[in-house]
Design a protein around this motif. Sequence first.
Motif, PDB file in Angstrom:
ATOM      1  N   GLY A 119       0.831  -1.195   0.000  1.00  0.00           N
ATOM      2  CA  GLY A 119       0.000   0.000   0.000  1.00  0.00           C
ATOM      3  C   GLY A 119       0.864   1.241   0.000  1.00  0.00           C
ATOM      4  N   PRO A 120       0.282   2.405  -0.202  1.00  0.00           N
ATOM      5  CA  PRO A 120       1.047   3.653  -0.262  1.00  0.00           C
ATOM      6  C   PRO A 120       1.675   4.026   1.078  1.00  0.00           C
ATOM      7  CG  PRO A 120      -1.309   4.100  -0.262  1.00  0.00           C
ATOM      8  CD  PRO A 120      -1.161   2.625  -0.405  1.00  0.00           C
ATOM      9  N   SER A 121       2.681   4.879   1.030  1.00  0.00           N
ATOM     10  CA  SER A 121       3.318   5.374   2.251  1.00  0.00           C
ATOM     11  C   SER A 121       2.292   6.082   3.126  1.00  0.00           C
ATOM     12  CB  SER A 121       4.447   6.342   1.904  1.00  0.00           C
ATOM     13  OG  SER A 121       5.460   5.684   1.185  1.00  0.00           O
ATOM     14  N   GLY A 122       2.423   5.853   4.430  1.00  0.00           N
ATOM     15  CA  GLY A 122       1.502   6.494   5.364  1.00  0.00           C
ATOM     16  C   GLY A 122       0.151   5.829   5.453  1.00  0.00           C
ATOM     17  N   GLY A 123       0.013   4.670   4.811  1.00  0.00           N
ATOM     18  CA  GLY A 123      -1.287   4.007   4.791  1.00  0.00           C
ATOM     19  C   GLY A 123      -1.590   3.171   6.017  1.00  0.00           C
ATOM     20  N   GLY A 124      -0.564   2.895   6.834  1.00  0.00           N
ATOM     21  CA  GLY A 124      -0.792   2.124   8.060  1.00  0.00           C
ATOM     22  C   GLY A 124      -0.097   0.778   8.108  1.00  0.00           C
ATOM     23  N   LYS A 125       0.709   0.459   7.087  1.00  0.00           N
ATOM     24  CA  LYS A 125       1.353  -0.861   7.017  1.00  0.00           C
ATOM     25  C   LYS A 125       2.289  -1.092   8.203  1.00  0.00           C
ATOM     26  CE  LYS A 125       3.467  -0.117   3.148  1.00  0.00           C
ATOM     27  NZ  LYS A 125       3.151   1.338   3.105  1.00  0.00           N
ATOM     28  N   THR A 126       3.193  -0.148   8.419  1.00  0.00           N
ATOM     29  CA  THR A 126       4.179  -0.319   9.500  1.00  0.00           C
ATOM     30  C   THR A 126       3.508  -0.243  10.863  1.00  0.00           C
ATOM     31  OG1 THR A 126       5.955   0.551   8.110  1.00  0.00           O
ATOM     32  CG2 THR A 126       6.313   0.605  10.485  1.00  0.00           C
ATOM     33  N   THR A 127       2.440   0.539  10.987  1.00  0.00           N
ATOM     34  CA  THR A 127       1.698   0.604  12.253  1.00  0.00           C
ATOM     35  C   THR A 127       1.121  -0.761  12.604  1.00  0.00           C
ATOM     36  OG1 THR A 127       1.130   2.923  11.856  1.00  0.00           O
ATOM     37  CG2 THR A 127      -0.185   1.742  13.482  1.00  0.00           C
ATOM     38  N   LEU A 128       0.574  -1.457  11.603  1.00  0.00           N
ATOM     39  CA  LEU A 128       0.044  -2.800  11.844  1.00  0.00           C
ATOM     40  C   LEU A 128       1.154  -3.736  12.301  1.00  0.00           C
ATOM     41  CD1 LEU A 128      -2.146  -4.965  11.723  1.00  0.00           C
ATOM     42  CD2 LEU A 128      -1.708  -5.201   9.267  1.00  0.00           C
ATOM     43  N   LEU A 129       2.304  -3.679  11.632  1.00  0.00           N
ATOM     44  CA  LEU A 129       3.435  -4.529  12.008  1.00  0.00           C
ATOM     45  C   LEU A 129       3.889  -4.210  13.429  1.00  0.00           C
ATOM     46  CD1 LEU A 129       4.786  -6.629  10.076  1.00  0.00           C
ATOM     47  CD2 LEU A 129       6.727  -5.065   9.942  1.00  0.00           C
ATOM     48  N   SER A 130       3.924  -2.932  13.767  1.00  0.00           N
ATOM     49  CA  SER A 130       4.355  -2.500  15.095  1.00  0.00           C
ATOM     50  C   SER A 130       3.420  -3.007  16.189  1.00  0.00           C
ATOM     51  CB  SER A 130       4.430  -0.967  15.132  1.00  0.00           C
ATOM     52  OG  SER A 130       4.867  -0.507  16.382  1.00  0.00           O
ATOM     53  N   MET A 131       2.136  -3.061  15.902  1.00  0.00           N
ATOM     54  CA  MET A 131       1.182  -3.567  16.898  1.00  0.00           C
ATOM     55  C   MET A 131       1.310  -5.078  17.066  1.00  0.00           C
ATOM     56  SD  MET A 131      -2.265  -1.231  16.645  1.00  0.00           S
ATOM     57  CE  MET A 131      -2.495  -1.287  14.861  1.00  0.00           C
ATOM     58  N   ILE A 132       1.561  -5.795  15.981  1.00  0.00           N
ATOM     59  CA  ILE A 132       1.786  -7.242  16.093  1.00  0.00           C
ATOM     60  C   ILE A 132       3.044  -7.513  16.920  1.00  0.00           C
ATOM     61  CG2 ILE A 132       2.327  -9.353  14.806  1.00  0.00           C
ATOM     62  CD1 ILE A 132       0.597  -8.240  12.520  1.00  0.00           C
ATOM     63  N   ALA A 133       4.038  -6.621  16.782  1.00  0.00           N
ATOM     64  CA  ALA A 133       5.274  -6.764  17.556  1.00  0.00           C
ATOM     65  C   ALA A 133       5.111  -6.342  19.015  1.00  0.00           C
ATOM     66  CB  ALA A 133       6.380  -5.935  16.915  1.00  0.00           C
ATOM     67  N   GLY A 134       3.974  -5.757  19.357  1.00  0.00           N
ATOM     68  CA  GLY A 134       3.754  -5.308  20.730  1.00  0.00           C
ATOM     69  C   GLY A 134       4.430  -3.995  21.049  1.00  0.00           C
ATOM     70  N   LEU A 135       4.860  -3.266  20.029  1.00  0.00           N
ATOM     71  CA  LEU A 135       5.505  -1.967  20.244  1.00  0.00           C
ATOM     72  C   LEU A 135       4.474  -0.855  20.388  1.00  0.00           C
ATOM     73  CD1 LEU A 135       8.383  -2.330  17.624  1.00  0.00           C
ATOM     74  CD2 LEU A 135       8.571  -2.528  20.103  1.00  0.00           C
ATOM     75  N   ASP A 136       3.314  -1.051  19.796  1.00  0.00           N
ATOM     76  CA  ASP A 136       2.186  -0.129  19.949  1.00  0.00           C
ATOM     77  C   ASP A 136       0.955  -0.940  20.294  1.00  0.00           C
ATOM     78  OD1 ASP A 136       3.225   2.552  19.288  1.00  0.00           O
ATOM     79  OD2 ASP A 136       3.636   1.672  17.331  1.00  0.00           O
ATOM     80  N   ASN A 137       0.002  -0.299  20.957  1.00  0.00           N
ATOM     81  CA  ASN A 137      -1.232  -0.976  21.359  1.00  0.00           C
ATOM     82  C   ASN A 137      -2.426  -0.395  20.612  1.00  0.00           C
ATOM     83  OD1 ASN A 137       0.075  -2.542  23.420  1.00  0.00           O
ATOM     84  ND2 ASN A 137       0.142  -0.687  24.670  1.00  0.00           N
ATOM     85  N   PRO A 138      -3.305  -1.242  20.082  1.00  0.00           N
ATOM     86  CA  PRO A 138      -4.508  -0.713  19.430  1.00  0.00           C
ATOM     87  C   PRO A 138      -5.397  -0.001  20.438  1.00  0.00           C
ATOM     88  CG  PRO A 138      -4.647  -3.105  19.672  1.00  0.00           C
ATOM     89  CD  PRO A 138      -3.261  -2.709  20.083  1.00  0.00           C
ATOM     90  N   CYS A 139      -6.047   1.054  19.977  1.00  0.00           N
ATOM     91  CA  CYS A 139      -6.990   1.746  20.865  1.00  0.00           C
ATOM     92  C   CYS A 139      -8.342   1.043  20.865  1.00  0.00           C
ATOM     93  CB  CYS A 139      -7.131   3.210  20.459  1.00  0.00           C
ATOM     94  SG  CYS A 139      -7.780   3.476  18.790  1.00  0.00           S
ATOM     95  N   GLU A 140      -8.576   0.205  19.857  1.00  0.00           N
ATOM     96  CA  GLU A 140      -9.793  -0.606  19.774  1.00  0.00           C
ATOM     97  C   GLU A 140      -9.420  -1.981  19.231  1.00  0.00           C
ATOM     98  OE1 GLU A 140     -12.396   1.531  17.186  1.00  0.00           O
ATOM     99  OE2 GLU A 140     -12.180   3.403  18.304  1.00  0.00           O
ATOM    100  N   GLY A 141     -10.184  -3.000  19.600  1.00  0.00           N
ATOM    101  CA  GLY A 141      -9.927  -4.354  19.126  1.00  0.00           C
ATOM    102  C   GLY A 141      -8.764  -5.007  19.858  1.00  0.00           C
ATOM    103  N   GLU A 142      -8.352  -6.194  19.384  1.00  0.00           N
ATOM    104  CA  GLU A 142      -7.258  -6.899  20.033  1.00  0.00           C
ATOM    105  C   GLU A 142      -6.539  -7.812  19.039  1.00  0.00           C
ATOM    106  OE1 GLU A 142      -8.585  -9.477  23.140  1.00  0.00           O
ATOM    107  OE2 GLU A 142      -9.995 -10.564  21.863  1.00  0.00           O
ATOM    108  N   ILE A 143      -5.321  -8.181  19.426  1.00  0.00           N
ATOM    109  CA  ILE A 143      -4.511  -9.108  18.633  1.00  0.00           C
ATOM    110  C   ILE A 143      -4.265 -10.353  19.472  1.00  0.00           C
ATOM    111  CG2 ILE A 143      -2.268  -9.459  17.513  1.00  0.00           C
ATOM    112  CD1 ILE A 143      -2.190  -6.415  17.047  1.00  0.00           C
ATOM    113  N   LEU A 144      -4.553 -11.517  18.904  1.00  0.00           N
ATOM    114  CA  LEU A 144      -4.379 -12.785  19.602  1.00  0.00           C
ATOM    115  C   LEU A 144      -3.179 -13.526  19.030  1.00  0.00           C
ATOM    116  CD1 LEU A 144      -8.100 -13.984  19.583  1.00  0.00           C
ATOM    117  CD2 LEU A 144      -6.929 -12.813  21.441  1.00  0.00           C
ATOM    118  N   ILE A 145      -2.324 -14.032  19.910  1.00  0.00           N
ATOM    119  CA  ILE A 145      -1.205 -14.883  19.533  1.00  0.00           C
ATOM    120  C   ILE A 145      -1.480 -16.272  20.090  1.00  0.00           C
ATOM    121  CG2 ILE A 145       1.293 -15.230  19.616  1.00  0.00           C
ATOM    122  CD1 ILE A 145       0.555 -12.642  18.241  1.00  0.00           C
ATOM    123  N   ASN A 146      -1.702 -17.238  19.204  1.00  0.00           N
ATOM    124  CA  ASN A 146      -2.060 -18.594  19.631  1.00  0.00           C
ATOM    125  C   ASN A 146      -3.218 -18.590  20.622  1.00  0.00           C
ATOM    126  OD1 ASN A 146      -0.004 -19.784  18.056  1.00  0.00           O
ATOM    127  ND2 ASN A 146       1.500 -19.409  19.665  1.00  0.00           N
TER     128      ASN A 146
END
Length: 215
Positions: free
Chosen positions: A36-63
Amino acid sequence: MIKVNNISYKYKKRNTYSIKNISCEFVPGKLYCITGPSGGGKTTLLSMIAGLDNPCEGEILINGVSLKEIDKDYHRRNNISVVFQAYNLFPLLSAVENVEYPMIVNGQERHREKSERLLELVGIAKEQHNKYPKELSGGQQQRVAIARALASNAKIILADEPTGNLDKENAEIVMNILKDLCVHQKYCVIMVTHDTELTKYADIVIKIESGKLVG
């Protein structure tokens, strides 16, 4: 392995969303390209999966376990490994010492033997093991970075523009290594890239624009 449930992320200062209502799943043995284009949110998604940022809504499940319930340091040591565009190797450590480092931190034994084996797995010859990053080419440095990612035994690799600093030949080498890890060792590789040419290596392509999943 990873389930993203309707997550959103908001920049506090600007009060705007960089990610809005995204849901997707990532399973072992697959290579995913997030485009996707720059600034579209790709790295933000990766950062949340890595636990470096936390979503303000919803959740991420690992196993099946929410990241909200997992110690973030444990998660980054044991669940995931990250490969960066800029390699991020320690300049004062040799190639083999860079690979050893996460094993020493995690208290693993026989780390020198394993480090040498991992370097050979990614195509770094024995005579290059004791060289420092500045003595290696960009392609070699990125392969050392991949070997270091494998050293933690985490089966999820997050790759942020891993070929961004490489020429076409070395980019193909790196992508073939990542693809082989998925096929033969059942790694889950999640890669952010601007290079649409690399999507040919992906099992699944996820496209994000303006913070939303569009394909």
